[in-house]
Design a protein around this motif. Sequence first.
Motif, PDB file in Angstrom:
ATOM      1  N   VAL A 125     -10.426  -0.507  -5.651  1.00 22.01           N
ATOM      2  CA  VAL A 125      -9.066  -0.463  -5.115  1.00 22.01           C
ATOM      3  C   VAL A 125      -8.910  -1.515  -4.014  1.00 22.01           C
ATOM      4  O   VAL A 125      -7.915  -2.247  -3.958  1.00 22.01           O
ATOM      5  N   THR A 126      -9.936  -1.621  -3.167  1.00 23.97           N
ATOM      6  CA  THR A 126      -9.895  -2.633  -2.108  1.00 23.97           C
ATOM      7  C   THR A 126      -9.798  -4.026  -2.724  1.00 23.97           C
ATOM      8  O   THR A 126      -9.025  -4.866  -2.290  1.00 23.97           O
ATOM      9  N   ARG A 127     -10.591  -4.228  -3.790  1.00 20.28           N
ATOM     10  CA  ARG A 127     -10.569  -5.538  -4.458  1.00 20.28           C
ATOM     11  C   ARG A 127      -9.197  -5.812  -5.064  1.00 20.28           C
ATOM     12  O   ARG A 127      -8.698  -6.937  -5.052  1.00 20.28           O
ATOM     13  N   PHE A 128      -8.594  -4.761  -5.588  1.00 18.93           N
ATOM     14  CA  PHE A 128      -7.264  -4.884  -6.194  1.00 18.93           C
ATOM     15  C   PHE A 128      -6.271  -5.409  -5.150  1.00 18.93           C
ATOM     16  O   PHE A 128      -5.487  -6.338  -5.405  1.00 18.93           O
ATOM     17  N   MET A 129      -6.326  -4.820  -3.950  1.00 23.59           N
ATOM     18  CA  MET A 129      -5.415  -5.250  -2.899  1.00 23.59           C
ATOM     19  C   MET A 129      -5.763  -6.663  -2.423  1.00 23.59           C
ATOM     20  O   MET A 129      -4.886  -7.499  -2.192  1.00 23.59           O
ATOM     21  N   LEU A 130      -7.073  -6.931  -2.270  1.00 24.21           N
ATOM     22  CA  LEU A 130      -7.482  -8.257  -1.794  1.00 24.21           C
ATOM     23  C   LEU A 130      -7.128  -9.345  -2.807  1.00 24.21           C
ATOM     24  O   LEU A 130      -6.843 -10.485  -2.436  1.00 24.21           O
ATOM     25  N   SER A 131      -7.156  -8.960  -4.102  1.00 29.55           N
ATOM     26  CA  SER A 131      -6.788  -9.941  -5.129  1.00 29.55           C
ATOM     27  C   SER A 131      -5.346 -10.376  -4.942  1.00 29.55           C
ATOM     28  O   SER A 131      -5.000 -11.548  -5.129  1.00 29.55           O
ATOM     29  N   GLN A 132      -4.487  -9.418  -4.584  1.00 29.15           N
ATOM     30  CA  GLN A 132      -3.089  -9.765  -4.355  1.00 29.15           C
ATOM     31  C   GLN A 132      -2.984 -10.750  -3.194  1.00 29.15           C
ATOM     32  O   GLN A 132      -2.221 -11.725  -3.247  1.00 29.15           O
ATOM     33  N   ALA A 133      -3.794 -10.501  -2.139  1.00 35.81           N
ATOM     34  CA  ALA A 133      -3.774 -11.400  -0.985  1.00 35.81           C
ATOM     35  C   ALA A 133      -4.271 -12.787  -1.380  1.00 35.81           C
ATOM     36  O   ALA A 133      -3.745 -13.810  -0.933  1.00 35.81           O
ATOM     37  N   ALA A 151      -5.293  -9.261   5.037  1.00 38.87           N
ATOM     38  CA  ALA A 151      -5.231  -8.232   3.998  1.00 38.87           C
ATOM     39  C   ALA A 151      -6.341  -7.194   4.117  1.00 38.87           C
ATOM     40  O   ALA A 151      -6.287  -6.145   3.479  1.00 38.87           O
ATOM     41  N   LEU A 152      -7.350  -7.501   4.932  1.00 33.99           N
ATOM     42  CA  LEU A 152      -8.530  -6.616   4.969  1.00 33.99           C
ATOM     43  C   LEU A 152      -8.168  -5.183   5.329  1.00 33.99           C
ATOM     44  O   LEU A 152      -8.574  -4.231   4.657  1.00 33.99           O
ATOM     45  N   GLU A 153      -7.374  -5.056   6.394  1.00 32.25           N
ATOM     46  CA  GLU A 153      -7.069  -3.702   6.874  1.00 32.25           C
ATOM     47  C   GLU A 153      -6.241  -2.912   5.863  1.00 32.25           C
ATOM     48  O   GLU A 153      -6.618  -1.791   5.495  1.00 32.25           O
ATOM     49  N   PRO A 154      -5.107  -3.479   5.357  1.00 34.53           N
ATOM     50  CA  PRO A 154      -4.364  -2.719   4.335  1.00 34.53           C
ATOM     51  C   PRO A 154      -5.219  -2.430   3.104  1.00 34.53           C
ATOM     52  O   PRO A 154      -5.114  -1.345   2.510  1.00 34.53           O
ATOM     53  N   ALA A 155      -6.088  -3.377   2.729  1.00 33.00           N
ATOM     54  CA  ALA A 155      -6.924  -3.174   1.533  1.00 33.00           C
ATOM     55  C   ALA A 155      -7.902  -2.028   1.761  1.00 33.00           C
ATOM     56  O   ALA A 155      -8.093  -1.165   0.899  1.00 33.00           O
ATOM     57  N   VAL A 157       0.844  -1.202   0.000  1.00 30.20           N
ATOM     58  CA  VAL A 157       0.000   0.000   0.000  1.00 30.20           C
ATOM     59  C   VAL A 157       0.876   1.248   0.000  1.00 30.20           C
ATOM     60  O   VAL A 157       0.663   2.184  -0.782  1.00 30.20           O
ATOM     61  N   VAL A 158       1.888   1.246   0.879  1.00 35.29           N
ATOM     62  CA  VAL A 158       2.763   2.425   0.959  1.00 35.29           C
ATOM     63  C   VAL A 158       3.496   2.634  -0.365  1.00 35.29           C
ATOM     64  O   VAL A 158       3.569   3.737  -0.893  1.00 35.29           O
TER      65      VAL A 158
END
Lengths: 836, 250
Positions: A302-310, A369-373, A282-283
């Motif tokens: 954007v949240t989904r994008f991060m969660l997809s990585q997880a 991953a929820l919180e960073p997402a 994220v950073v």
Amino acid sequence: MSLTRLAWRSLRARTLRSLLSGLGVALGVAVLFAGLATNAGIDSSVNSTVRDLVGRADLRVAAFGEHGLTPETVRAIKETPGVEVIAPALQRRIYLGPDIDAGQALPPPVTVLGIDPVAEPQLHDLHLIAGSLLREPTEPSALISEQLANEDGLTVGAPITMQGTGDRVTYRVIGILAGEGPLNGAFGRIVVVPLQTAQAVFGDDAVTRVDIGVTAGTDVGTVSDALVARLVTQPYVLSTPQDIAATLRNSTADFQATTALIAAIALFAGAFLIFNTLSMTVVEQVRDVGLLRAAGATRRQVTRFMLSQALVLGVFGSLLGVGLGVLLAAGMVAYVRTIGSVTLQRPAIPPDAAVPAVLVGIGGTRAAALEPARRAGRIQPVEALKARLDLPSARRARLRWLVGVFVIVTIVGLIAAPRGAGVVQALVVYAVLLVGTLCIPLILPAVARLAGIPFRVILRFEERLARSAMVRDPSRSTLTLGALTIGLAMIVALGGVGQHARAAAGAWIADVVPGELILSSIRPVAPDEGVEADLRAAVPSIARISPIATFDVALEGARTDAAAVVGADLAADGRLRFTAGDRASALAAIDAGGATIVPAGLADRLGLAVGQTLTVPTDSGTPLDLRVVGIVERSIPGSGGEAMLVGWKDATSLGVAGADAFAIRFASGAPASARDELRAVATTYALDYVTLDRIKGAIDDAFGRIFGLFDALAAVAVLIAALGIVNTLTMNVIERVREIGILRAAGMTRRQVWRSVVVEAGILGLAGALLGVILGLIVGGLMVVLAGGRIDVATGIPWQIVGLSIMLGIAVAMLAAAYPARLASRLPIVRAVRFE
Amino acid sequence: MTVILEAFHLTRTYPLGATTVEALRGVSLSVEAGEFVALMGPSGSGKSTLLQVLGGLDRPTSGEVTLEGKDLGSLSDDEATRLRRDRTGFVFQSFNLIPLLDVVENVALPFTIAGGDPTRGELADRIRDVIELVDLTGKEHHKPDQLSAGEQQRVAVARALVTRPALLFADEPTGNLDYTTGTEILDALKRSCVERGQTIVLVTHDAKAAAYADRVMVVGDGQIRETIELGRRDTHEATPLIARLAQLGL
């Protein structure tokens, strides 16, 4: 391009970090899977053991003591309404072979099982791999277990010679039974012969147990009640297959609970790694996220994008973890072999353990991953394009997340863990670890300062920089330290518990055996056999021979361990520590008869006090009254726990035929050769010469195996923590690129930069080790206390494990620094000072 | 006067995809001790690259740089770093202070890196002296986030000067500052040059800043296009320089 593909490309752009994170998840899942697989293996072994033991029988009547169940009792069982078929059996241990040479070590004994060749197959399946089953009640034939056949090189047709009460008899092997054979606790060395011939060989018309098949449609409970009403002439144990399975499972409960606890800790460390990885992403991607948002991506996208990585990391890590878990489980089962009273027959790799392990792995990754997402989703486009993230809010979120993950893993652990006393212990340990980890931010600067002292002496500037970097983002350092701390804490705690158990067992032996060595026998040695006199004659420097027999009594309806001892010998040898009662008079009283000394554990359980009288049933039908004359801290170990002590006079009334062991004390000044002479003469009486050191060594080995395995599993958590350190240090480097550039421009050498990162890792490692040791000692102490033990501060600290843990913490952390340190030292100055 | 810095036929190329970018194309120059030189040019002209190569932060693709007679190209990374630490100072456009350190600690950084104890003796005196020079007395224990932009850049100048370097390199030091604050920085630099004989190489695209120099080298397309001698003056009037640049069509 879909967000999933973009996520995939984002992970590929950071290959090393993605691989490390995936590996972290994999290791967590591997420990979980190995735990589930081992527990499933234990269950399947318990089931198979129960199947082997009881077969299709509905009830089992087992005898107390060597005398066994008399023919009258067997007849009474057979005539009980509802009983359709009975399978009586006699069980004895002997040595095989025509002769045992004096002075030679005794071979491993075998267990002879005499069965009714007609009735037994109706209730038990005997799996042959070669030859045929027994047919005639008197035939001189034997079946042997596959393991015995392999160990002793026996085949179908081979003769085997057994020593009974009379002359040696030689039987012919007619069949080989699969695996370890149909008995538990016989170490796979089993000889099955017809019951009548076994009774003839051992000169005994009794049986050890009677398995019962009830008539179809008859209620087992009703038959059980009828048996209780009829069997009144001698003590016995009546059990169902479920009772036997429960007893076996109980003996593995602590192992299963500890494995589950360690798996939960490894999973926590894995989840932490994912959280930190995605936080870093994220950073790093804050501008990309800003661009995505500016280009019209919604928060949800954007949240989904991060969660997809997880998700990608979770799937990859979980599948890899199951693969590693299969290997780990196989290693665990092969290494431990026996847990409690259960022998693990083979590595059980149940496919149904893979599904929960993968689901927990993926679910844990997503949860982490929820919180960073969500944080990524909340980034405003303008903020992302011009500024850094709001760190304080991220820090608070991280600590909330820490508590959240602990709670989730606890719930998962409670669902997945086996039921039993160990669960409470595991929960307490877990809670202590959580509180300890949450305290880290408060004490971080002080701990970092303390851990920095050794580094400050030689690398003052690097130490200052490293410490500054650590406290720059306390929550990240907390998470990193937390994972390392709890991994090391578990190693220290388990080391402490192991040391306590070994010390307690060692002290136990030294406290209760009235001699310096033991001659043990696989059969009761009756006083009239004259063995004691022969030993004294052969070795005149023996000062004392003290016979000991362990047996069971029925006390208040429960099987209770008992031991026959000579009170005068215990008094002379200064053994037993009394917590109640007068030592001299109590020991004299048990020799006189009508008295007993009970261990503190039994006294607590039954609420016994000195002066009370216990009534114990006997074979003769006349109950024996035993007055409690003393309570001792520790007593002679029986088959299931500590034994109540009686004199030989009462033991004979209770059906004890002879001694299982003789404690030997040599006269002072006895020549060194006396021991060798004794060893030689003991062999001719089939007595095994065992020094107390050998017993302690065997106990050490047994504990060492179990605790070694636990430590190895806890070390996996430390390994995961090391991956977290790689991530954290890399993140610290990335966040300090410009700072490093300035320092390089101001004259800091590459080596100094490299050292500052390695020193940072060293401080992290030492701080984690210090906290881990403190927390580990607390947790270990708690585990001992919760298990009913007492803490001895003077001897209870496992210094060796403490030292090893500190070295492990520092070494692992500094090794983990290799990549980030290299990254930092090779930053081009010009680009670094321009880095935003 | 003694020549302190010399460059011969410097080139510097960077790969950019399948092609290469020539940032410097055969630059030669020399700087005398105590001189204030400005490298001036538009964005992308190569002036910052030239300064980085001259200061040893970057290595040329070809050519040679000598600082006080030492060929930077022949030095190992550690030797070059020590030379940079002991004999040069850098001021960047971004203030580049270490956020966790206070003013004194930031200024003392070169001493700390070198393993010295900046809290006592001559080093402490030098730190006090440069803090006074940049007019930050009283703010010694402020952290960077407690200082204004101009004050932060003055800390950076003090840090660059504290080792009494043979050469001070300043890369657009006023680029992030307003006019008044920028003037304060340039005044501080000029003061160190005039009062202490400090040699300065300043990179700027601003003629008003360049007018503080004794000599202005106009950089364009990776080469020195023109050298304008302004001489040591009491004022920093930019008009003569601007007029000369106009004459040259720059």
